[in-house]
Design a protein around this motif. Structure first.
Motif, PDB file in Angstrom:
ATOM      1  N   THR A  73      59.306  52.276  29.875  1.00 46.26           N
ATOM      2  CA  THR A  73      58.226  51.350  30.678  1.00 46.26           C
ATOM      3  C   THR A  73      56.750  51.623  30.093  1.00 46.26           C
ATOM      4  OG1 THR A  73      59.934  51.391  32.259  1.00 46.26           O
ATOM      5  CG2 THR A  73      57.755  50.928  32.929  1.00 46.26           C
ATOM      6  N   VAL A  74      56.420  52.998  29.967  1.00 45.69           N
ATOM      7  CA  VAL A  74      55.229  53.443  29.672  1.00 45.69           C
ATOM      8  C   VAL A  74      54.870  52.904  28.241  1.00 45.69           C
ATOM      9  CG1 VAL A  74      53.606  55.303  29.070  1.00 45.69           C
ATOM     10  CG2 VAL A  74      54.969  55.392  31.442  1.00 45.69           C
ATOM     11  N   ILE A  75      55.611  52.993  27.578  1.00 47.75           N
ATOM     12  CA  ILE A  75      55.096  52.805  26.079  1.00 47.75           C
ATOM     13  C   ILE A  75      55.226  51.376  25.903  1.00 47.75           C
ATOM     14  CG2 ILE A  75      56.294  52.986  23.641  1.00 47.75           C
ATOM     15  CD1 ILE A  75      57.117  55.711  24.224  1.00 47.75           C
ATOM     16  N   GLY A  76      56.019  50.632  26.511  1.00 46.24           N
ATOM     17  CA  GLY A  76      55.949  49.052  26.588  1.00 46.24           C
ATOM     18  C   GLY A  76      54.875  48.562  27.284  1.00 46.24           C
ATOM     19  N   GLY A  77      54.532  49.175  28.446  1.00 45.12           N
ATOM     20  CA  GLY A  77      53.366  48.787  28.841  1.00 45.12           C
ATOM     21  C   GLY A  77      52.002  48.911  28.089  1.00 45.12           C
ATOM     22  N   LEU A  82      47.665  46.556  24.851  1.00 46.21           N
ATOM     23  CA  LEU A  82      47.084  46.454  23.609  1.00 46.21           C
ATOM     24  C   LEU A  82      47.134  44.988  22.977  1.00 46.21           C
ATOM     25  CD1 LEU A  82      47.799  50.024  21.863  1.00 46.21           C
ATOM     26  CD2 LEU A  82      45.470  49.290  22.791  1.00 46.21           C
ATOM     27  N   LEU A  83      48.312  44.523  22.930  1.00 42.77           N
ATOM     28  CA  LEU A  83      48.456  43.230  22.387  1.00 42.77           C
ATOM     29  C   LEU A  83      47.633  42.356  23.219  1.00 42.77           C
ATOM     30  CD1 LEU A  83      52.024  43.077  21.206  1.00 42.77           C
ATOM     31  CD2 LEU A  83      50.027  43.168  19.971  1.00 42.77           C
ATOM     32  N   GLY A  84      47.723  42.403  24.476  1.00 40.30           N
ATOM     33  CA  GLY A  84      47.172  41.310  25.498  1.00 40.30           C
ATOM     34  C   GLY A  84      45.682  41.359  25.454  1.00 40.30           C
ATOM     35  N   ASN A  85      45.137  42.622  25.067  1.00 38.46           N
ATOM     36  CA  ASN A  85      43.379  42.803  25.057  1.00 38.46           C
ATOM     37  C   ASN A  85      43.307  42.157  23.778  1.00 38.46           C
ATOM     38  OD1 ASN A  85      41.165  43.951  25.755  1.00 38.46           O
ATOM     39  ND2 ASN A  85      41.672  45.948  24.590  1.00 38.46           N
ATOM     40  N   ASN A  91      37.097  37.163  31.663  1.00 38.21           N
ATOM     41  CA  ASN A  91      38.193  37.762  32.457  1.00 38.21           C
ATOM     42  C   ASN A  91      39.371  37.171  31.797  1.00 38.21           C
ATOM     43  OD1 ASN A  91      36.454  38.510  34.331  1.00 38.21           O
ATOM     44  ND2 ASN A  91      36.008  36.410  35.257  1.00 38.21           N
ATOM     45  N   GLY A  92      39.453  36.299  30.955  1.00 33.11           N
ATOM     46  CA  GLY A  92      40.808  35.956  30.319  1.00 33.11           C
ATOM     47  C   GLY A  92      41.403  37.102  29.524  1.00 33.11           C
ATOM     48  N   LYS A  93      40.400  37.758  28.943  1.00 38.11           N
ATOM     49  CA  LYS A  93      40.899  39.166  28.212  1.00 38.11           C
ATOM     50  C   LYS A  93      41.470  40.173  29.266  1.00 38.11           C
ATOM     51  CE  LYS A  93      39.183  41.819  24.617  1.00 38.11           C
ATOM     52  NZ  LYS A  93      38.500  41.854  23.440  1.00 38.11           N
ATOM     53  N   LYS A  94      41.020  40.152  30.586  1.00 34.53           N
ATOM     54  CA  LYS A  94      41.545  41.128  31.469  1.00 34.53           C
ATOM     55  C   LYS A  94      42.973  40.582  32.216  1.00 34.53           C
ATOM     56  CE  LYS A  94      37.212  42.525  33.142  1.00 34.53           C
ATOM     57  NZ  LYS A  94      35.925  42.603  34.236  1.00 34.53           N
ATOM     58  N   LEU A  95      42.820  39.375  32.041  1.00 35.69           N
ATOM     59  CA  LEU A  95      44.181  38.609  32.544  1.00 35.69           C
ATOM     60  C   LEU A  95      45.379  38.910  31.526  1.00 35.69           C
ATOM     61  CD1 LEU A  95      45.654  37.275  34.995  1.00 35.69           C
ATOM     62  CD2 LEU A  95      44.919  35.174  33.871  1.00 35.69           C
ATOM     63  N   ALA A  96      44.695  38.588  30.129  1.00 37.57           N
ATOM     64  CA  ALA A  96      45.877  38.813  29.439  1.00 37.57           C
ATOM     65  C   ALA A  96      46.347  40.321  28.882  1.00 37.57           C
ATOM     66  CB  ALA A  96      45.455  38.382  28.065  1.00 37.57           C
ATOM     67  N   THR A  97      45.224  41.249  29.323  1.00 38.76           N
ATOM     68  CA  THR A  97      45.678  42.543  29.044  1.00 38.76           C
ATOM     69  C   THR A  97      46.739  42.956  30.207  1.00 38.76           C
ATOM     70  OG1 THR A  97      43.532  42.952  28.195  1.00 38.76           O
ATOM     71  CG2 THR A  97      44.818  44.749  29.154  1.00 38.76           C
ATOM     72  N   ALA A  98      46.496  42.708  31.492  1.00 39.11           N
ATOM     73  CA  ALA A  98      47.447  42.909  32.585  1.00 39.11           C
ATOM     74  C   ALA A  98      48.615  42.128  32.462  1.00 39.11           C
ATOM     75  CB  ALA A  98      46.709  42.491  33.930  1.00 39.11           C
ATOM     76  N   ALA A  99      48.787  40.944  31.970  1.00 32.65           N
ATOM     77  CA  ALA A  99      49.954  40.352  31.843  1.00 32.65           C
ATOM     78  C   ALA A  99      50.481  41.323  30.629  1.00 32.65           C
ATOM     79  CB  ALA A  99      49.714  38.928  31.249  1.00 32.65           C
ATOM     80  N   GLY A 100      50.104  41.298  29.539  1.00 31.00           N
ATOM     81  CA  GLY A 100      50.526  42.285  28.437  1.00 31.00           C
ATOM     82  C   GLY A 100      51.169  43.475  28.955  1.00 31.00           C
ATOM     83  N   VAL A 101      50.277  44.391  29.870  1.00 32.57           N
ATOM     84  CA  VAL A 101      51.075  45.439  30.439  1.00 32.57           C
ATOM     85  C   VAL A 101      52.334  45.404  31.156  1.00 32.57           C
ATOM     86  CG1 VAL A 101      50.441  47.290  32.138  1.00 32.57           C
ATOM     87  CG2 VAL A 101      48.643  46.694  30.573  1.00 32.57           C
ATOM     88  N   GLY A 104      55.082  43.969  28.696  1.00 37.36           N
ATOM     89  CA  GLY A 104      55.287  45.036  27.702  1.00 37.36           C
ATOM     90  C   GLY A 104      56.069  46.146  28.709  1.00 37.36           C
ATOM     91  N   ALA A 105      55.811  46.516  29.650  1.00 33.11           N
ATOM     92  CA  ALA A 105      56.555  47.446  30.771  1.00 33.11           C
ATOM     93  C   ALA A 105      57.841  47.056  31.066  1.00 33.11           C
ATOM     94  CB  ALA A 105      55.887  47.631  31.947  1.00 33.11           C
ATOM     95  N   TYR A 106      57.971  45.868  31.179  1.00 32.30           N
ATOM     96  CA  TYR A 106      59.420  45.133  31.322  1.00 32.30           C
ATOM     97  C   TYR A 106      60.251  45.319  30.339  1.00 32.30           C
ATOM     98  CZ  TYR A 106      63.284  42.177  32.569  1.00 32.30           C
ATOM     99  OH  TYR A 106      64.415  41.686  32.890  1.00 32.30           O
ATOM    100  N   ALA A 107      59.783  44.871  29.057  1.00 39.87           N
ATOM    101  CA  ALA A 107      60.432  44.758  27.903  1.00 39.87           C
ATOM    102  C   ALA A 107      60.670  46.167  27.401  1.00 39.87           C
ATOM    103  CB  ALA A 107      59.413  44.156  26.740  1.00 39.87           C
ATOM    104  N   GLY A 108      59.860  46.948  27.428  1.00 37.38           N
ATOM    105  CA  GLY A 108      60.019  48.578  27.066  1.00 37.38           C
ATOM    106  C   GLY A 108      61.223  48.943  27.812  1.00 37.38           C
TER     107      GLY A 108
END
Length: 184
Positions: A73-77, A82-85, A91-101, A104-108
């Protein structure tokens, strides 16, 4: 009748009576032997329980060290963040980073779950069961014989060596029978 004639008749009568008594006794006494008609080996079935064991390969799921999949979960997040960033700006970058976390957490977490489910160990295990062995055991010999015109059977430890069994007072004398050596 003169005296010598009388004496001869008495002696002759006594001889006839003696001979008749001996012959009568022989007739009453019965035969000296019984005739052996057949000899059959007698067996019984013996059942013995035995333990039968074998070595079996057992494949099991390996023990899980990270039961809650925190590492995945942590590594995936982190990777997802990093990819979302890298996407968008402001603000789109912040939203993409949050969505990526979150993604990524779920996928990990799911990737670690799949890896843990495929992680197996093989060990050898001894498995035993009780089986029943059946064998035939010789218990004696059934000897069919004829005595005084009647047929009967007697069980003997060993088979007789001749076709006759001695008789005394109308009874078989089994102790007088010479047994044959048992057949293997």
């Amino acid at each position: 009748m003169n005296k010598s004639m009388m004496m001869g008749a008495m002696i002759g009568g006594a001889a006839v009576l003696s001979f008749g008594a001996v012959a009568g006794y022989q007739t009453l006494k019965g035969p000296d032997y019984a005739e052996v008609l057949s000899v059959t080996a007698a067996h019984k079935e013996v059942k013995t329980p035995e333990q039968q064991c074998e070595q079996v390969q057992v494949v099991q799921k390996a023990p899980v060290k990270d039961e809650h999949r925190v590492a995945g979960t942590v590594i995936g997040g982190l990777v997802g963040g990093l990819l979302g960033n890298q996407v968008g700006g402001g603000n789109g970058k912040k939203l993409a980073t949050a969505a990526g976390v979150a993604g990524g957490a779920y996928a990990g977490n799911q990737m670690q779950k799949n890896l843990q489910n495929k992680d197996t160990v093989t060990r050898t295990e001894q498995r035993c069961k009780t089986v029943t062995r059946t064998r035939e055991e010789l218990v004696g010999y059934d000897v069919r014989y004829r005595l005084d015109g009647k047929e009967a059977t007697v069980r003997m430890d060993l088979p007789p060596t001749s076709d006759r069994i001695p008789v005394k007072d109308g009874q078989l004398e089994l102790s007088a029978v010479t047994p044959a050596k048992p057949q293997a």
